[in-house]
Design an enzyme around this catalytic site. Structure first.
Site, PDB file in Angstrom:
ATOM      1  N   ASN A  31      -6.103  -1.126 -11.726  1.00  0.00           N
ATOM      2  CA  ASN A  31      -4.759  -0.530 -11.730  1.00  0.00           C
ATOM      3  C   ASN A  31      -3.733  -1.494 -11.147  1.00  0.00           C
ATOM      4  O   ASN A  31      -2.650  -1.673 -11.701  1.00  0.00           O
ATOM      5  CB  ASN A  31      -4.735   0.781 -10.936  1.00  0.00           C
ATOM      6  CG  ASN A  31      -5.430   1.905 -11.674  1.00  0.00           C
ATOM      7  OD1 ASN A  31      -5.697   1.811 -12.872  1.00  0.00           O
ATOM      8  ND2 ASN A  31      -5.735   2.965 -10.959  1.00  0.00           N
ATOM      9  N   GLY A  66       5.654   1.652  -5.264  1.00  0.00           N
ATOM     10  CA  GLY A  66       5.106   0.305  -5.408  1.00  0.00           C
ATOM     11  C   GLY A  66       6.141  -0.631  -6.012  1.00  0.00           C
ATOM     12  O   GLY A  66       6.306  -1.777  -5.579  1.00  0.00           O
ATOM     13  N   TYR A  83       0.725  -5.520 -11.681  1.00  0.00           N
ATOM     14  CA  TYR A  83       1.322  -6.834 -11.451  1.00  0.00           C
ATOM     15  C   TYR A  83       1.556  -7.592 -12.756  1.00  0.00           C
ATOM     16  O   TYR A  83       2.573  -8.271 -12.905  1.00  0.00           O
ATOM     17  CB  TYR A  83       0.471  -7.658 -10.474  1.00  0.00           C
ATOM     18  CG  TYR A  83       0.471  -7.050  -9.093  1.00  0.00           C
ATOM     19  CD1 TYR A  83       1.664  -6.816  -8.408  1.00  0.00           C
ATOM     20  CD2 TYR A  83      -0.711  -6.678  -8.471  1.00  0.00           C
ATOM     21  CE1 TYR A  83       1.680  -6.236  -7.154  1.00  0.00           C
ATOM     22  CE2 TYR A  83      -0.712  -6.099  -7.206  1.00  0.00           C
ATOM     23  CZ  TYR A  83       0.487  -5.879  -6.553  1.00  0.00           C
ATOM     24  OH  TYR A  83       0.499  -5.297  -5.302  1.00  0.00           O
ATOM     25  N   ASN A  87      -9.816  -4.189  -8.837  1.00  0.00           N
ATOM     26  CA  ASN A  87      -8.719  -3.227  -8.728  1.00  0.00           C
ATOM     27  C   ASN A  87      -7.862  -3.306 -10.004  1.00  0.00           C
ATOM     28  O   ASN A  87      -6.778  -3.880 -10.023  1.00  0.00           O
ATOM     29  CB  ASN A  87      -7.887  -3.510  -7.469  1.00  0.00           C
ATOM     30  CG  ASN A  87      -6.903  -2.407  -7.162  1.00  0.00           C
ATOM     31  OD1 ASN A  87      -6.587  -1.574  -8.005  1.00  0.00           O
ATOM     32  ND2 ASN A  87      -6.409  -2.400  -5.932  1.00  0.00           N
ATOM     33  N   TYR A 122       0.839  -1.197   0.000  1.00  0.00           N
ATOM     34  CA  TYR A 122       0.000   0.000   0.000  1.00  0.00           C
ATOM     35  C   TYR A 122       0.869   1.239   0.000  1.00  0.00           C
ATOM     36  O   TYR A 122       1.862   1.308   0.731  1.00  0.00           O
ATOM     37  CB  TYR A 122      -0.933   0.028   1.217  1.00  0.00           C
ATOM     38  CG  TYR A 122      -2.068  -0.955   1.109  1.00  0.00           C
ATOM     39  CD1 TYR A 122      -3.149  -0.692   0.274  1.00  0.00           C
ATOM     40  CD2 TYR A 122      -2.061  -2.139   1.815  1.00  0.00           C
ATOM     41  CE1 TYR A 122      -4.189  -1.599   0.147  1.00  0.00           C
ATOM     42  CE2 TYR A 122      -3.103  -3.051   1.704  1.00  0.00           C
ATOM     43  CZ  TYR A 122      -4.157  -2.764   0.867  1.00  0.00           C
ATOM     44  OH  TYR A 122      -5.184  -3.656   0.736  1.00  0.00           O
ATOM     45  N   HIS A 165       5.306   7.564  -7.953  1.00  0.00           N
ATOM     46  CA  HIS A 165       6.713   7.924  -7.714  1.00  0.00           C
ATOM     47  C   HIS A 165       7.614   6.687  -7.693  1.00  0.00           C
ATOM     48  O   HIS A 165       8.771   6.782  -7.311  1.00  0.00           O
ATOM     49  CB  HIS A 165       6.871   8.677  -6.380  1.00  0.00           C
ATOM     50  CG  HIS A 165       6.282  10.046  -6.377  1.00  0.00           C
ATOM     51  ND1 HIS A 165       6.853  11.115  -7.033  1.00  0.00           N
ATOM     52  CD2 HIS A 165       5.156  10.526  -5.805  1.00  0.00           C
ATOM     53  CE1 HIS A 165       6.107  12.188  -6.857  1.00  0.00           C
ATOM     54  NE2 HIS A 165       5.066  11.862  -6.113  1.00  0.00           N
TER      55      HIS A 165
END
Length: 172
Positions: free
Chosen positions: A137, A108, A142, A135, A97, A105
């Site tokens: 995005n 993640g 992934y 989800n 998270y 930025h």
């Protein structure tokens, strides 16, 4: 601009609780009822629950710092701490998270790299995670990182059943 990652200890439990609640709310509040969100937050991010998880040697938490401010966090699990029985050769990324204001930025990416580093350290052959089927995005992120859907499991937001896609990446 500086970015770094630090392993969490029991002393970080209150800060971990704060960022957990904040980022979970930012991510899921719009698509879920307040009752279901609050029921989940009370169960998953109760201070005693987080302290128990921090003390479990098969789970690790890491804070991501952006210009010396906690901007996000990672939770990984091995062995019996995994939320699904994936075996000894797997590492689970249970949570990545990042606070809204720090997204886009590369945090993640840094946290996922840290998870892979931990997996390699423990000589794991696979890394896996569950991501909410809605989800988009996160799913796209992934997939871009080499994960593929290998299954699905139930995730309970309060008492409401939702579906998480299980995505797996084989490590070389």
């Amino acid at each position: 601009m500086t970015m770094n990652i630090k392993k969490c200890t029991l002393e970080d439990s209150r800060e971990l609780q704060q960022i957990s609640v904040e980022t979970f709310n930012e991510t899921f509040k719009e698509q879920n009822s307040p009752e279901q969100i609050n029921a989940y937050l009370e169960r998953a991010f109760d201070l005693k629950q987080l302290e128990k998880e921090l003390a479990n040697c098969s789970s690790q938490f890491f804070f991501a710092y952006f210009n010396h401010e906690v901007a996000g966090y990672l939770k990984v699990n091995t062995d019996n701490a995994q939320s699904e029985a994936m075996g000894d050769e797997s590492l689970e990324v249970e949570r990545i998270y990042v606070k809204k204001k720090f997204q886009k930025h590369g945090l993640g990416n840094h946290l996922l790299n840290k998870a892979m580093e931990v997996a390699m350290e423990y000589k794991k052959k696979k890394i896996w995670l569950g991501v909410w089927e809605e989800n988009e995005n996160a799913i796209a992120f992934y997939q871009k990182k080499g994960f593929a859907q290998t299954g699905a499991h139930s995730f309970y937001m309060g008492d409401e059943e939702q579906v998480d896609l299980i995505m797996t990446k084989t490590l070389i």
